[in-house]
Scaffold this motif. Sequence first.
Motif, mmCIF file in Angstrom:
data_model
loop_
_atom_site.group_PDB
_atom_site.id
_atom_site.type_symbol
_atom_site.label_atom_id
_atom_site.label_comp_id
_atom_site.label_asym_id
_atom_site.label_seq_id
_atom_site.Cartn_x
_atom_site.Cartn_y
_atom_site.Cartn_z
ATOM 1 N N UNK A 141 0.800 -1.226 0.000
ATOM 2 C CA UNK A 141 0.000 0.000 0.000
ATOM 3 C C UNK A 141 0.829 1.270 0.000
ATOM 4 N N UNK A 142 2.073 1.180 0.450
ATOM 5 C CA UNK A 142 2.981 2.324 0.495
ATOM 6 C C UNK A 142 4.364 1.853 0.040
ATOM 7 N N UNK A 143 4.985 2.616 -0.846
ATOM 8 C CA UNK A 143 6.393 2.396 -1.176
ATOM 9 C C UNK A 143 7.211 3.433 -0.425
ATOM 10 N N UNK A 144 8.175 2.947 0.337
ATOM 11 C CA UNK A 144 9.010 3.781 1.212
ATOM 12 C C UNK A 144 10.388 3.884 0.563
ATOM 13 N N UNK A 145 10.732 5.082 0.078
ATOM 14 C CA UNK A 145 11.953 5.269 -0.705
ATOM 15 C C UNK A 145 13.114 5.647 0.200
ATOM 16 N N UNK A 146 14.096 4.763 0.267
ATOM 17 C CA UNK A 146 15.329 5.002 1.009
ATOM 18 C C UNK A 146 16.495 4.842 0.041
ATOM 19 N N UNK A 147 17.667 4.504 0.567
ATOM 20 C CA UNK A 147 18.857 4.482 -0.294
ATOM 21 C C UNK A 147 19.980 3.729 0.396
ATOM 22 N N UNK A 148 20.911 3.204 -0.375
ATOM 23 C CA UNK A 148 22.157 2.693 0.174
ATOM 24 C C UNK A 148 22.188 1.209 0.456
ATOM 25 N N UNK A 149 23.324 0.786 0.992
ATOM 26 C CA UNK A 149 23.632 -0.616 1.283
ATOM 27 C C UNK A 149 24.326 -0.653 2.636
ATOM 28 N N UNK A 150 23.628 -1.133 3.646
ATOM 29 C CA UNK A 150 24.147 -1.098 5.017
ATOM 30 C C UNK A 150 25.349 -2.011 5.190
ATOM 31 N N UNK A 151 25.544 -2.963 4.280
ATOM 32 C CA UNK A 151 26.623 -3.929 4.415
ATOM 33 C C UNK A 151 27.828 -3.600 3.536
ATOM 34 N N UNK A 152 27.895 -2.355 3.052
ATOM 35 C CA UNK A 152 29.056 -1.923 2.274
ATOM 36 C C UNK A 152 29.418 -0.525 2.754
ATOM 37 N N UNK A 153 30.691 -0.303 3.049
ATOM 38 C CA UNK A 153 31.100 0.909 3.759
ATOM 39 C C UNK A 153 30.560 2.190 3.139
ATOM 40 N N UNK A 154 30.761 2.385 1.845
ATOM 41 C CA UNK A 154 30.330 3.629 1.219
ATOM 42 C C UNK A 154 28.805 3.704 1.132
ATOM 43 N N UNK A 155 28.182 2.604 0.800
ATOM 44 C CA UNK A 155 26.727 2.596 0.675
ATOM 45 C C UNK A 155 26.019 2.895 1.974
ATOM 46 N N UNK A 156 26.636 2.498 3.096
ATOM 47 C CA UNK A 156 25.982 2.706 4.380
ATOM 48 C C UNK A 156 25.912 4.181 4.753
ATOM 49 N N UNK A 157 26.783 5.012 4.183
ATOM 50 C CA UNK A 157 26.730 6.440 4.493
ATOM 51 C C UNK A 157 25.548 7.118 3.822
ATOM 52 N N UNK A 158 24.891 6.416 2.905
ATOM 53 C CA UNK A 158 23.641 6.909 2.318
ATOM 54 C C UNK A 158 22.431 6.361 3.063
ATOM 55 N N UNK A 159 22.560 5.147 3.596
ATOM 56 C CA UNK A 159 21.481 4.572 4.400
ATOM 57 C C UNK A 159 21.303 5.349 5.701
#
Length: 374
Positions: A252-270
């Motif tokens: 019913x709702x799409x929740x837009x986030x970002x990043x990859x918590x298990x990769x150093x650079x990606x987690x700085x976007x999460x």
Amino acid sequence: MLKNDLYPHVFQPLKIRGVTLKNRLEYAPTVVLKCSPEGEVTQEMLDYVAWQADTGVSYLTIGNTPVVHSNSSAWICELNVTADRCIHGMEQLVRTARDHGAELSIELAHAGRGSGGDPNVPALAPSDVPLNGGPLGYIKPMNRVDMDYIREQYVQCAVRCQKAGLRILMIHCAHNNLLAQFLSPASNHRTDEYGGSLENRMRFPLEVLAAVRAAVPDMVIECRVSAQEDTPDGLQLEESLQFMERAQRYVDIIHVSRGNIFFNYGSTYTIPTYFKGRRLNVTFAAEAKKRLNIPVAVVGNITSLQEAEDIIAAGQADIVVMAKAYMADGDLIHKSLRGQAEQVRPCTRCDWCGNANNYGTSMRCAINPLLGKS
């Protein structure tokens, strides 16, 4: 002034599947390690949920709640929803939130290759891809039996949430948790019908969403998705949007986030730092709005009610999601409604709140020393 004179779009109610949200504000899913080590609800957890609800949001979401508590828990003291004995505590959480003016949601998740727990039990994942490019841990690529088991765990946990009185539920398909590991070409190296093409990579996440929808047809289901993973060979926006389009059949709702918590650079976007800029994912949410027929929520370095008002007024999202801004000042909404927005204590994005409680220790805030204590 009346609240609608100040923030008319933020305080426009939203009705979804018979549930009326009093405003367009969600307290974002956060890792709140205030349960017992076994995941039982404590008075401290109840007090914290009451505090979250008192901020004035329409609903709050307990983050990262594992569907297999024994060996998919990424942190100690996460909420346990994996047995019927847990329903009593969950119901107390629901009643507490509602008594303080908010609905409660729970984010069902599985950490996949990032699972903690018993070192003698392999972490289930789509493929044996190590974390952060490091040495390969004890990872088992999932077979059909494993996938059926995990899908059923999502279903059973969702049913328990419904029995406990929850009206809203979140399924975590973001940040390279298990379902997102299937979606991402960086973590899914399978050669069967669950790997390779996007159609194949999104097959298992869609099976889980379909099964949960069938089991709890009356619940509002929110699906959290990374618009992009910001990691080498990770999920990109266009494929993420195609997944959202398919997922809306079941949620019913799409929740837009970002990043990859298990990769150093990606987690700085999460968990975005101050240096990532404001309204981090709003352009992605606006793209999703163009392609979806259901409400879109957006999270990521949104820090004020005025920003929320601007985002919703511009049609870039339907729900605005914040957490750290409320942690820094639990009166953010109330001060803003009184015309005192300049008195709100701003979050510095130091991330002490996240780093302080990795082991079930108390959450801390450099701006708000009372966080989690009153």
